[in-house]
Design a protein around this motif. Sequence first.
Motif, PDB file in Angstrom:
ATOM      1  N   LEU A 326       0.826  -1.192   0.000  1.00 21.84           N
ATOM      2  CA  LEU A 326       0.000   0.000   0.000  1.00 21.84           C
ATOM      3  C   LEU A 326       0.870   1.254   0.000  1.00 21.84           C
ATOM      4  CD1 LEU A 326      -2.768   1.484   0.338  1.00 21.84           C
ATOM      5  CD2 LEU A 326      -2.407   1.290   2.813  1.00 21.84           C
ATOM      6  N   VAL A 327       0.611   2.149  -0.930  1.00 27.38           N
ATOM      7  CA  VAL A 327       1.185   3.494  -0.918  1.00 27.38           C
ATOM      8  C   VAL A 327       0.089   4.422  -0.422  1.00 27.38           C
ATOM      9  CG1 VAL A 327       2.119   5.372  -2.302  1.00 27.38           C
ATOM     10  CG2 VAL A 327       2.798   3.010  -2.784  1.00 27.38           C
ATOM     11  N   ARG A 328       0.238   4.868   0.811  1.00 24.27           N
ATOM     12  CA  ARG A 328      -0.836   5.644   1.438  1.00 24.27           C
ATOM     13  C   ARG A 328      -0.727   7.110   1.014  1.00 24.27           C
ATOM     14  NH1 ARG A 328      -2.468   5.575   7.878  1.00 24.27           N
ATOM     15  NH2 ARG A 328      -4.485   6.638   7.604  1.00 24.27           N
ATOM     16  N   LYS A 329      -1.360   7.408  -0.115  1.00 22.56           N
ATOM     17  CA  LYS A 329      -1.396   8.770  -0.643  1.00 22.56           C
ATOM     18  C   LYS A 329      -2.805   9.061  -1.137  1.00 22.56           C
ATOM     19  CE  LYS A 329       3.005   9.641  -0.134  1.00 22.56           C
ATOM     20  NZ  LYS A 329       3.982   9.533  -1.230  1.00 22.56           N
ATOM     21  N   ASP A 330      -3.201  10.312  -1.054  1.00 19.36           N
ATOM     22  CA  ASP A 330      -4.512  10.726  -1.552  1.00 19.36           C
ATOM     23  C   ASP A 330      -4.425  10.892  -3.073  1.00 19.36           C
ATOM     24  OD1 ASP A 330      -6.937  11.794  -2.160  1.00 19.36           O
ATOM     25  OD2 ASP A 330      -6.883  13.386  -0.647  1.00 19.36           O
ATOM     26  N   PRO A 331      -5.128  10.044  -3.850  1.00 13.00           N
ATOM     27  CA  PRO A 331      -5.034  10.142  -5.317  1.00 13.00           C
ATOM     28  C   PRO A 331      -5.412  11.514  -5.863  1.00 13.00           C
ATOM     29  CG  PRO A 331      -6.081   8.084  -4.676  1.00 13.00           C
ATOM     30  CD  PRO A 331      -5.956   8.907  -3.431  1.00 13.00           C
ATOM     31  N   GLU A 332      -6.301  12.230  -5.156  1.00  8.62           N
ATOM     32  CA  GLU A 332      -6.713  13.551  -5.632  1.00  8.62           C
ATOM     33  C   GLU A 332      -5.559  14.543  -5.635  1.00  8.62           C
ATOM     34  OE1 GLU A 332     -10.285  15.240  -4.086  1.00  8.62           O
ATOM     35  OE2 GLU A 332     -11.113  13.286  -3.559  1.00  8.62           O
ATOM     36  N   LYS A 333      -4.538  14.289  -4.838  1.00  4.68           N
ATOM     37  CA  LYS A 333      -3.423  15.228  -4.700  1.00  4.68           C
ATOM     38  C   LYS A 333      -2.202  14.801  -5.505  1.00  4.68           C
ATOM     39  CE  LYS A 333      -4.972  16.606  -0.083  1.00  4.68           C
ATOM     40  NZ  LYS A 333      -4.627  16.696   1.360  1.00  4.68           N
ATOM     41  N   ILE A 334      -2.341  13.733  -6.295  1.00  6.70           N
ATOM     42  CA  ILE A 334      -1.215  13.285  -7.116  1.00  6.70           C
ATOM     43  C   ILE A 334      -1.282  13.997  -8.461  1.00  6.70           C
ATOM     44  CG2 ILE A 334      -0.112  11.308  -8.217  1.00  6.70           C
ATOM     45  CD1 ILE A 334      -1.277   9.544  -6.033  1.00  6.70           C
ATOM     46  N   LYS A 335      -0.517  15.052  -8.594  1.00  2.32           N
ATOM     47  CA  LYS A 335      -0.512  15.835  -9.826  1.00  2.32           C
ATOM     48  C   LYS A 335       0.878  15.979 -10.431  1.00  2.32           C
ATOM     49  CE  LYS A 335      -4.579  18.484  -8.388  1.00  2.32           C
ATOM     50  NZ  LYS A 335      -5.153  19.817  -8.110  1.00  2.32           N
ATOM     51  N   PHE A 336       1.903  15.844  -9.571  1.00  5.20           N
ATOM     52  CA  PHE A 336       3.266  16.010 -10.050  1.00  5.20           C
ATOM     53  C   PHE A 336       4.129  14.896  -9.473  1.00  5.20           C
ATOM     54  CE2 PHE A 336       1.299  20.197  -9.526  1.00  5.20           C
ATOM     55  CZ  PHE A 336       1.332  20.657 -10.840  1.00  5.20           C
ATOM     56  N   VAL A 337       5.293  14.704 -10.050  1.00  2.33           N
ATOM     57  CA  VAL A 337       6.214  13.663  -9.585  1.00  2.33           C
ATOM     58  C   VAL A 337       6.562  13.868  -8.121  1.00  2.33           C
ATOM     59  CG1 VAL A 337       8.492  12.640  -9.921  1.00  2.33           C
ATOM     60  CG2 VAL A 337       7.142  13.347 -11.910  1.00  2.33           C
ATOM     61  N   ALA A 338       6.660  15.145  -7.702  1.00  3.25           N
ATOM     62  CA  ALA A 338       7.031  15.444  -6.317  1.00  3.25           C
ATOM     63  C   ALA A 338       5.975  14.979  -5.315  1.00  3.25           C
ATOM     64  CB  ALA A 338       7.269  16.952  -6.163  1.00  3.25           C
ATOM     65  N   ASP A 339       4.765  14.695  -5.804  1.00  5.41           N
ATOM     66  CA  ASP A 339       3.700  14.239  -4.900  1.00  5.41           C
ATOM     67  C   ASP A 339       3.860  12.776  -4.503  1.00  5.41           C
ATOM     68  OD1 ASP A 339       2.468  16.744  -4.997  1.00  5.41           O
ATOM     69  OD2 ASP A 339       1.357  16.218  -6.808  1.00  5.41           O
ATOM     70  N   LEU A 340       4.799  12.084  -5.135  1.00  9.29           N
ATOM     71  CA  LEU A 340       5.057  10.685  -4.809  1.00  9.29           C
ATOM     72  C   LEU A 340       6.493  10.522  -4.350  1.00  9.29           C
ATOM     73  CD1 LEU A 340       3.314   8.972  -7.863  1.00  9.29           C
ATOM     74  CD2 LEU A 340       2.524   8.907  -5.498  1.00  9.29           C
ATOM     75  N   ALA A 363      -8.334  12.488 -15.018  1.00 10.23           N
ATOM     76  CA  ALA A 363      -7.272  13.446 -14.680  1.00 10.23           C
ATOM     77  C   ALA A 363      -6.048  12.726 -14.135  1.00 10.23           C
ATOM     78  CB  ALA A 363      -7.798  14.463 -13.661  1.00 10.23           C
ATOM     79  N   LEU A 364      -6.280  11.723 -13.300  1.00  8.74           N
ATOM     80  CA  LEU A 364      -5.174  10.980 -12.709  1.00  8.74           C
ATOM     81  C   LEU A 364      -4.421  10.183 -13.767  1.00  8.74           C
ATOM     82  CD1 LEU A 364      -3.820  10.358 -10.005  1.00  8.74           C
ATOM     83  CD2 LEU A 364      -5.395   8.431  -9.745  1.00  8.74           C
ATOM     84  N   ALA A 365      -5.166   9.611 -14.712  1.00  8.46           N
ATOM     85  CA  ALA A 365      -4.518   8.863 -15.796  1.00  8.46           C
ATOM     86  C   ALA A 365      -3.580   9.757 -16.597  1.00  8.46           C
ATOM     87  CB  ALA A 365      -5.576   8.237 -16.704  1.00  8.46           C
ATOM     88  N   LEU A 366      -4.024  10.984 -16.886  1.00 13.92           N
ATOM     89  CA  LEU A 366      -3.177  11.925 -17.625  1.00 13.92           C
ATOM     90  C   LEU A 366      -1.958  12.327 -16.805  1.00 13.92           C
ATOM     91  CD1 LEU A 366      -6.022  14.125 -19.151  1.00 13.92           C
ATOM     92  CD2 LEU A 366      -4.451  12.645 -20.425  1.00 13.92           C
ATOM     93  N   ASN A 367      -2.154  12.541 -15.512  1.00 20.55           N
ATOM     94  CA  ASN A 367      -1.027  12.912 -14.653  1.00 20.55           C
ATOM     95  C   ASN A 367      -0.006  11.781 -14.553  1.00 20.55           C
ATOM     96  OD1 ASN A 367      -2.106  15.444 -14.108  1.00 20.55           O
ATOM     97  ND2 ASN A 367      -3.193  14.747 -12.283  1.00 20.55           N
ATOM     98  N   LEU A 368      -0.483  10.564 -14.377  1.00 20.99           N
ATOM     99  CA  LEU A 368       0.421   9.418 -14.254  1.00 20.99           C
ATOM    100  C   LEU A 368       1.167   9.165 -15.568  1.00 20.99           C
ATOM    101  CD1 LEU A 368      -1.776   6.950 -12.163  1.00 20.99           C
ATOM    102  CD2 LEU A 368       0.224   8.219 -11.391  1.00 20.99           C
ATOM    103  N   ARG A 369       0.510   9.441 -16.678  1.00 22.12           N
ATOM    104  CA  ARG A 369       1.188   9.256 -17.970  1.00 22.12           C
ATOM    105  C   ARG A 369       2.430  10.141 -18.054  1.00 22.12           C
ATOM    106  NH1 ARG A 369       0.609   5.263 -20.999  1.00 22.12           N
ATOM    107  NH2 ARG A 369       2.533   5.110 -19.835  1.00 22.12           N
ATOM    108  N   ARG A 370       2.323  11.368 -17.527  1.00 23.27           N
ATOM    109  CA  ARG A 370       3.466  12.273 -17.556  1.00 23.27           C
ATOM    110  C   ARG A 370       4.563  11.844 -16.586  1.00 23.27           C
ATOM    111  NH1 ARG A 370      -0.777  16.203 -18.013  1.00 23.27           N
ATOM    112  NH2 ARG A 370      -0.827  16.432 -15.743  1.00 23.27           N
TER     113      ARG A 370
END
Length: 575
Positions: A326-340, A363-370
């Motif tokens: 488990l990576v305990r992160k809020d998916p809504e806040k994952i927008k940039f590489v620095a968020d992980l 939106a998350l799919a597009l962010n993860l693609r980058r």
Amino acid sequence: MPGKKVSMPLAVRIARWSRRLSWPIVKGLFILSVVLFVGGGLSYLFNRSDSDPLQMLRWAKSLAYAAFLLGVIRAYWEKIRQRYRTINLQHSEGHVVVCGIGDFGQSLVDAFLDKGYKVAVIELNAAHTEVVSLKSRGVVVIHTDASDPAALYEVNASKARYLFAVTGNDRRNVKIIRAARQTVLDEQNSGGDSDLRCYCHITDATLFEVFSQHEVFEAAHDGFYASLFNVHDAASRFLLEKYPPDAFAALPAAGSEPLEVVIVGQTRMGEALIRQLARIGHYLRWHSVQITVIDKEADAFEHFFSSYRDISPLDDTLVPGVTVRLVRKDPEKIKFVADLDAGDLGNPALVCCCLDDETLNIALALNLRRMLDNDDAPIVACLTSGLSDLLQEKQCRYLSQRNIHSFNPYRFASDFQVLLDDAADKIARAIHQAYLDSLSGENVADNPSLVPWQQLSEEKKNANRWQADHLSVKLREMGYDQRGVAAIDAVVDDPVWLEKLSELEHRRWMAALYLDGWRYAETGKDAVRKTHACLVPYERLSQVEKGKDDTMIRNIKHLVESPEWQTYTAFVDKR
């Protein structure tokens, strides 16, 4: 290029015009009656000789009556029409009853209306947003508890062809099926005939296991057949067949790196994908599979994982060879590489966005693609509304060019080939038939599995399904995509390769049993306690038990050459 103009049937155009103009006509008649009444009254008061005030008043009275009558009809027209359709349903056969209008219930209604079926819906919530739309499309809608036998009698369920219990409440769904069976028995006792197929949606794994062995669902009855299903489990099987992670993963350098898959969202769809990966994630080129779950709720993850924790002492092992972290992160806040954090994503072969918020999935799919270094890994966004139709790959190049794909589990599960033709079970049926042929001399009393597919329990059907789901994995390991049937012949003729694939099949079989609650015991097999002496590494098996895995590998060529395989692959390819 403009689309071709579709001509609308005359009856439909008349119906639409009548609904659109009925209230303006009522208002116009009322205004005209008032004008005539005022005019007639004034003419009478001033004794005008150029007009007949009594005639004008009679016209005003007639128009007022007409406006009133038309207004009453228009105001109660939907109720009158619904009542007429309900009465007409009492004299119908072969219609479809859908209990519950959720996203999946709506998909079912759409599918059957498109095929020309009469559809009746039983929905407890009269204020549901889809009710008006359904009624306008000719659907009979009854507002009551579908588990009440009176509701099923009202929609003439005993004469229906299909009934779906999809209310969103597992216990109510089971009660609906039991009530449906009673209506069939009552119909038969009164001298009538029935041929009703019922489908009961169950999301809770424990309830699914309990009721899969209930006599209502365990076998077909005269004029009545009921089966359990789980939309998310069925959809996860198809998704991983359509986007197999081993087909997109880079080959391990030294055979030690795991095959990685990322799932965003500890939702029902996310959990179904985890279970399916644990069943089929067994390969020769990779010795393990690592599933990364990104979600902010640790409790939900722990609750799911605790069901399988006693399989292995290792905390992150779901079944041998498959780990989950488990990576305990809020998916809504994952927008940039620095968020992980470093290593959170790893180098996945497949990413599935399974959040309940569809817009966030895109939106998350597009962010993860980058963020991902590997553009070859497909990203699948699970969508449960009509939005998925708008984002089809051929229509939405913006996503497809970025290797992002939309997937609607409800659209898949309500597909006619899945519901009525059992397209997803074609190979499982063929595997069971091969099993029957190989043991044609044995007695059913000694082996309860020696019965036709329809008479199998849900547990035994699942055993064949899990085996069928791994067939594509084995074919890719053999090199079937490049060499065709010759690759299968080469494996069967090579004792080393044959043993490798037999060992692979044994690992898959053990994982399926572990997930189904089975555990190791030193002697024999106990179906009640769910213990089995063969839940051991392949090298510890007897030659007789190894021979069973060997037979399965040798049967692959027969399966691939069967019409069932051709039908199934065509079904997968066109979706």
